[in-house]
Design a protein around this motif. Structure first.
Motif, PDB file in Angstrom:
ATOM      1  N   VAL A 109       0.922  -1.172  -0.146  1.00 42.19           N
ATOM      2  CA  VAL A 109       0.043  -0.033  -0.121  1.00 42.19           C
ATOM      3  C   VAL A 109       1.014   1.240  -0.005  1.00 42.19           C
ATOM      4  N   ALA A 110       1.822   1.291   0.767  1.00 38.35           N
ATOM      5  CA  ALA A 110       2.818   2.427   0.819  1.00 38.35           C
ATOM      6  C   ALA A 110       3.714   2.814  -0.506  1.00 38.35           C
ATOM      7  N   LEU A 111       3.943   1.523  -1.095  1.00 39.84           N
ATOM      8  CA  LEU A 111       4.564   1.834  -2.535  1.00 39.84           C
ATOM      9  C   LEU A 111       3.786   2.250  -3.306  1.00 39.84           C
ATOM     10  N   ASP A 112       2.438   1.658  -3.210  1.00 42.14           N
ATOM     11  CA  ASP A 112       1.379   2.111  -4.454  1.00 42.14           C
ATOM     12  C   ASP A 112       1.242   3.659  -4.199  1.00 42.14           C
ATOM     13  N   GLY A 113       1.082   4.219  -2.993  1.00 43.29           N
ATOM     14  CA  GLY A 113       0.774   5.687  -3.012  1.00 43.29           C
ATOM     15  C   GLY A 113       2.022   6.284  -3.529  1.00 43.29           C
ATOM     16  N   HIS A 114       3.400   5.793  -3.193  1.00 47.60           N
ATOM     17  CA  HIS A 114       4.613   6.524  -3.791  1.00 47.60           C
ATOM     18  C   HIS A 114       4.249   6.563  -5.497  1.00 47.60           C
ATOM     19  N   ALA A 115       3.813   5.265  -5.889  1.00 50.34           N
ATOM     20  CA  ALA A 115       3.948   5.318  -7.366  1.00 50.34           C
ATOM     21  C   ALA A 115       2.748   6.140  -7.825  1.00 50.34           C
ATOM     22  N   LEU A 116       1.649   6.470  -7.320  1.00 50.60           N
ATOM     23  CA  LEU A 116       0.433   7.466  -7.534  1.00 50.60           C
ATOM     24  C   LEU A 116       0.828   8.870  -7.611  1.00 50.60           C
ATOM     25  N   GLU A 117       1.679   9.072  -6.485  1.00 53.73           N
ATOM     26  CA  GLU A 117       2.318  10.505  -6.383  1.00 53.73           C
ATOM     27  C   GLU A 117       3.409  10.736  -7.645  1.00 53.73           C
ATOM     28  N   CYS A 118       4.081   9.725  -7.784  1.00 54.66           N
ATOM     29  CA  CYS A 118       5.055   9.527  -9.036  1.00 54.66           C
ATOM     30  C   CYS A 118       4.435  10.023 -10.211  1.00 54.66           C
ATOM     31  N   PHE A 119       3.192   9.295 -10.549  1.00 57.21           N
ATOM     32  CA  PHE A 119       2.450   9.482 -11.758  1.00 57.21           C
ATOM     33  C   PHE A 119       1.870  11.049 -11.785  1.00 57.21           C
ATOM     34  N   ALA A 120       1.500  11.688 -10.676  1.00 61.26           N
ATOM     35  CA  ALA A 120       1.267  12.951 -10.456  1.00 61.26           C
ATOM     36  C   ALA A 120       1.979  13.837 -10.662  1.00 61.26           C
ATOM     37  N   GLY A 121       3.334  13.597 -10.839  1.00 61.76           N
ATOM     38  CA  GLY A 121       4.319  14.428 -11.015  1.00 61.76           C
ATOM     39  C   GLY A 121       5.202  14.974  -9.741  1.00 61.76           C
ATOM     40  N   VAL A 122       4.868  14.488  -8.731  1.00 60.68           N
ATOM     41  CA  VAL A 122       5.857  14.545  -7.606  1.00 60.68           C
ATOM     42  C   VAL A 122       7.351  13.597  -7.713  1.00 60.68           C
ATOM     43  N   LEU A 123       8.083  14.003  -8.482  1.00 63.15           N
ATOM     44  CA  LEU A 123       9.295  13.293  -8.904  1.00 63.15           C
ATOM     45  C   LEU A 123      10.111  12.866  -7.601  1.00 63.15           C
ATOM     46  N   ASP A 124      10.039  13.593  -6.456  1.00 61.76           N
ATOM     47  CA  ASP A 124      10.555  12.857  -5.407  1.00 61.76           C
ATOM     48  C   ASP A 124       9.896  11.642  -4.762  1.00 61.76           C
ATOM     49  N   ALA A 125       8.778  11.554  -5.169  1.00 67.68           N
ATOM     50  CA  ALA A 125       8.048  10.256  -4.917  1.00 67.68           C
ATOM     51  C   ALA A 125       8.501   9.253  -5.691  1.00 67.68           C
ATOM     52  N   CYS A 126       8.757   9.424  -6.891  1.00 61.76           N
ATOM     53  CA  CYS A 126       9.470   8.286  -7.757  1.00 61.76           C
ATOM     54  C   CYS A 126      10.728   7.901  -7.111  1.00 61.76           C
ATOM     55  N   ASP A 127      11.428   8.830  -6.488  1.00 59.73           N
ATOM     56  CA  ASP A 127      12.925   8.429  -6.046  1.00 59.73           C
ATOM     57  C   ASP A 127      12.710   7.577  -4.772  1.00 59.73           C
ATOM     58  N   ARG A 128      11.544   7.818  -3.987  1.00 57.29           N
ATOM     59  CA  ARG A 128      11.231   7.196  -2.799  1.00 57.29           C
ATOM     60  C   ARG A 128      10.789   5.743  -3.107  1.00 57.29           C
ATOM     61  N   LEU A 129      10.155   5.664  -4.174  1.00 56.53           N
ATOM     62  CA  LEU A 129       9.385   4.470  -4.599  1.00 56.53           C
ATOM     63  C   LEU A 129      10.791   3.521  -5.300  1.00 56.53           C
ATOM     64  N   HIS A 130      11.633   4.080  -5.746  1.00 57.76           N
ATOM     65  CA  HIS A 130      12.730   3.516  -6.226  1.00 57.76           C
ATOM     66  C   HIS A 130      13.626   2.759  -5.106  1.00 57.76           C
ATOM     67  N   ALA A 131      13.714   3.655  -3.944  1.00 56.47           N
ATOM     68  CA  ALA A 131      14.520   3.314  -2.970  1.00 56.47           C
ATOM     69  C   ALA A 131      13.987   2.197  -1.784  1.00 56.47           C
ATOM     70  N   GLY A 132      12.494   2.266  -2.031  1.00 58.05           N
ATOM     71  CA  GLY A 132      12.077   1.433  -0.982  1.00 58.05           C
ATOM     72  C   GLY A 132      11.368   0.231  -1.731  1.00 58.05           C
ATOM     73  N   SER A 133      11.582   0.053  -2.997  1.00 55.78           N
ATOM     74  CA  SER A 133      11.027  -1.060  -3.892  1.00 55.78           C
ATOM     75  C   SER A 133      12.123  -2.319  -3.737  1.00 55.78           C
ATOM     76  N   ALA A 134      11.630  -3.619  -4.161  1.00 53.90           N
ATOM     77  CA  ALA A 134      12.539  -4.588  -4.050  1.00 53.90           C
ATOM     78  C   ALA A 134      13.343  -4.896  -5.554  1.00 53.90           C
ATOM     79  N   PRO A 135      14.329  -5.214  -5.583  1.00 55.80           N
ATOM     80  CA  PRO A 135      15.046  -5.367  -6.979  1.00 55.80           C
ATOM     81  C   PRO A 135      14.087  -5.957  -7.950  1.00 55.80           C
ATOM     82  N   PHE A 136      14.042  -5.640  -9.112  1.00 55.28           N
ATOM     83  CA  PHE A 136      13.551  -6.571 -10.289  1.00 55.28           C
ATOM     84  C   PHE A 136      12.033  -6.601 -10.071  1.00 55.28           C
TER      85      PHE A 136
END
Length: 162
Positions: A109-136
């Motif tokens: 759920v938390a990573l889904d939230g970062h992904a939605l923010e990333c889509f909305a244009g919050v580019l910092d959320a894209c970076d947080r999503l990358h940092a918190g996601s599992a490899p591959f």
């Protein structure tokens, strides 16, 4: 005048033991020399194999670099100030497209939230999503495209696209 007794000869057991000791020392010396020789041969063999493999790795790296450099020249739209892996480092301009909705990337759920923010244009959320996601994972892949804005891993941080 009394005659002096002749010196007695060494008993046969002592004489044969001396010969055996010499054989043992000679065998141990020979085994040591053989061991050192084998060690040197193994070391030289490993150095030869390493140099051959390193040369092949350099060839693969040059081929990959050449292939990537050729495909990057086809990109057309530059992003001002983009200094990521592709933009601003002499590889040509960085193409940026419209974001892509994340869809179903996983069940966090938390990573889904970062992904939605990333889509909305919050580019910092894209970076947080990358940092918190599992490899591959789907999350990592989506984050590596900054929400579909660039090719995967085209920039080190999505905030470079600001």
């Amino acid at each position: 005048m009394a005659r002096a007794a002749a010196p007695a000869a060494a008993p046969p057991a002592v004489a044969s033991r001396r010969g055996t000791d010499s054989l043992v020392v000679a065998a141990a010396t020979g085994a040591t020399v053989l061991s050192v020789g084998l060690l040197i041969a193994a070391l030289l063999s490993s150095l030869l194999v390493s140099s051959v493999l390193a040369g092949r790795a350099d060839d693969v790296g040059r081929e990959t670099s050449s292939a990537l450099g050729g495909s990057m020249g086809a990109q057309t739209e530059a992003v001002p100030g983009a200094g990521g892996l592709l933009g601003g480092h002499g590889y040509g301009p960085l193409e940026q497209i419209d974001p892509v909705p994340p869809g179903t990337l996983g069940s966090d759920v938390a990573l889904d939230g970062h992904a939605l923010e990333c889509f909305a244009g919050v580019l910092d959320a894209c970076d947080r999503l990358h940092a918190g996601s599992a490899p591959f994972s789907g999350y990592e892949h989506y984050a590596s495209t900054c929400g579909g804005r660039v090719k995967p891993s085209a920039v080190a941080y999505c905030t470079e696209l600001d």
